[in-house]
Enzyme design. Structure first.
Site, PDB file in Angstrom:
ATOM      1  N   CYS A 153      72.583 -14.606  27.292  1.00 44.68           N
ATOM      2  CA  CYS A 153      72.566 -15.368  28.545  1.00 44.68           C
ATOM      3  C   CYS A 153      73.717 -16.372  28.620  1.00 44.68           C
ATOM      4  O   CYS A 153      74.420 -16.434  29.616  1.00 44.68           O
ATOM      5  CB  CYS A 153      71.236 -16.087  28.717  1.00 44.68           C
ATOM      6  SG  CYS A 153      69.830 -14.967  28.891  1.00 44.68           S
ATOM      7  N   HIS A 154      73.914 -17.151  27.569  1.00 40.26           N
ATOM      8  CA  HIS A 154      74.951 -18.183  27.601  1.00 40.26           C
ATOM      9  C   HIS A 154      75.780 -18.243  26.327  1.00 40.26           C
ATOM     10  O   HIS A 154      76.534 -19.184  26.116  1.00 40.26           O
ATOM     11  CB  HIS A 154      74.327 -19.557  27.899  1.00 40.26           C
ATOM     12  CG  HIS A 154      73.610 -19.571  29.209  1.00 40.26           C
ATOM     13  ND1 HIS A 154      72.243 -19.449  29.291  1.00 40.26           N
ATOM     14  CD2 HIS A 154      74.063 -19.642  30.472  1.00 40.26           C
ATOM     15  CE1 HIS A 154      71.877 -19.467  30.559  1.00 40.26           C
ATOM     16  NE2 HIS A 154      72.961 -19.582  31.302  1.00 40.26           N
ATOM     17  N   GLY A 155      75.604 -17.265  25.431  1.00 37.75           N
ATOM     18  CA  GLY A 155      76.481 -17.137  24.276  1.00 37.75           C
ATOM     19  C   GLY A 155      76.159 -17.980  23.059  1.00 37.75           C
ATOM     20  O   GLY A 155      77.056 -18.335  22.310  1.00 37.75           O
TER      21      GLY A 155
END
Length: 189
Positions: A153-155
């Site tokens: 999703c956001h690393g």
């Protein structure tokens, strides 16, 4: 003699002490009302207890016998993903070699596992950033730069001990309360 008979009629003994009949009736009535109140309130309180299906979800038993070293599995605990990883000696050594003071959420591997069972890591499979499910527990999934878990999703990148190493997640993957019921089984919750 008339006063002695009057007091005897009211329930007071001739010796001057004792309980009057009216006091006994009052105590009996209050006791009866108290018991009735408890009997009336007990079902109301009892209905607030969790139901059997909720109690069944309160804990999960996981069989560890099929998990090979270096492998992780996904299961569920309280309707959320749960990761169980069988760490290899190399993964344990690498996690122990990492200085916990340099981590965003400083924890050693020993802080995250049960004493004497260092090879078993149990974490919730929910990223601490915004609640996505990280990859890395399934066969062939992206494990991120540190060989643990990767949140697409956001690393966020987690190491094999479930500790945040890179990305926006503020904390390590949560370790739920669990106990070993045998050498090949744990009870989570």
């Amino acid at each position: 003699m008339a006063t002695l008979e009057n007091t005897a009629d009211e329930g007071v003994s001739a010796e001057g002490g004792g309980v009057r009949r009216r006091d006994f009736i009052n105590i009996a009535a209050v006791s009866f009302a108290g018991v009735g109140g408890v009997v009336a309130v007990l079902p109301l309180v009892n209905q607030m207890n969790p139901s059997a299906d909720v109690l069944a979800m309160a804990s999960s038993e996981v069989d560890l016998s099929g998990i090979k070293p270096g492998q992780a599995i996904k299961t569920t605990f309280r309707s959320q993903p749960l990761f169980v990883r069988h760490l290899t000696p190399e993964e344990i050594a690498k996690a122990d070699a990492t200085d916990a003071a340099t981590l965003r959420d400083p924890q050693t591997l020993a802080d995250r596992v049960v004493d004497g069972k260092t090879q078993w890591l149990v974490t919730m499979g929910v990223c601490t950033h915004l609640g996505c499910v990280p990859l890395g527990a399934g066969e062939g999934e992206n494990k991120g730069e540190f060989g643990g878990y990767f949140c697409p999703c956001h690393g966020s990148h987690y190491d094999t001990a479930g500790r945040i190493r890179k990305g926006p997640a503020p904390k390590n993957l949560e370790v739920p309360p669990y106990t070993f019921t045998s050498d090949t089984a744990i009870l989570v919750g």
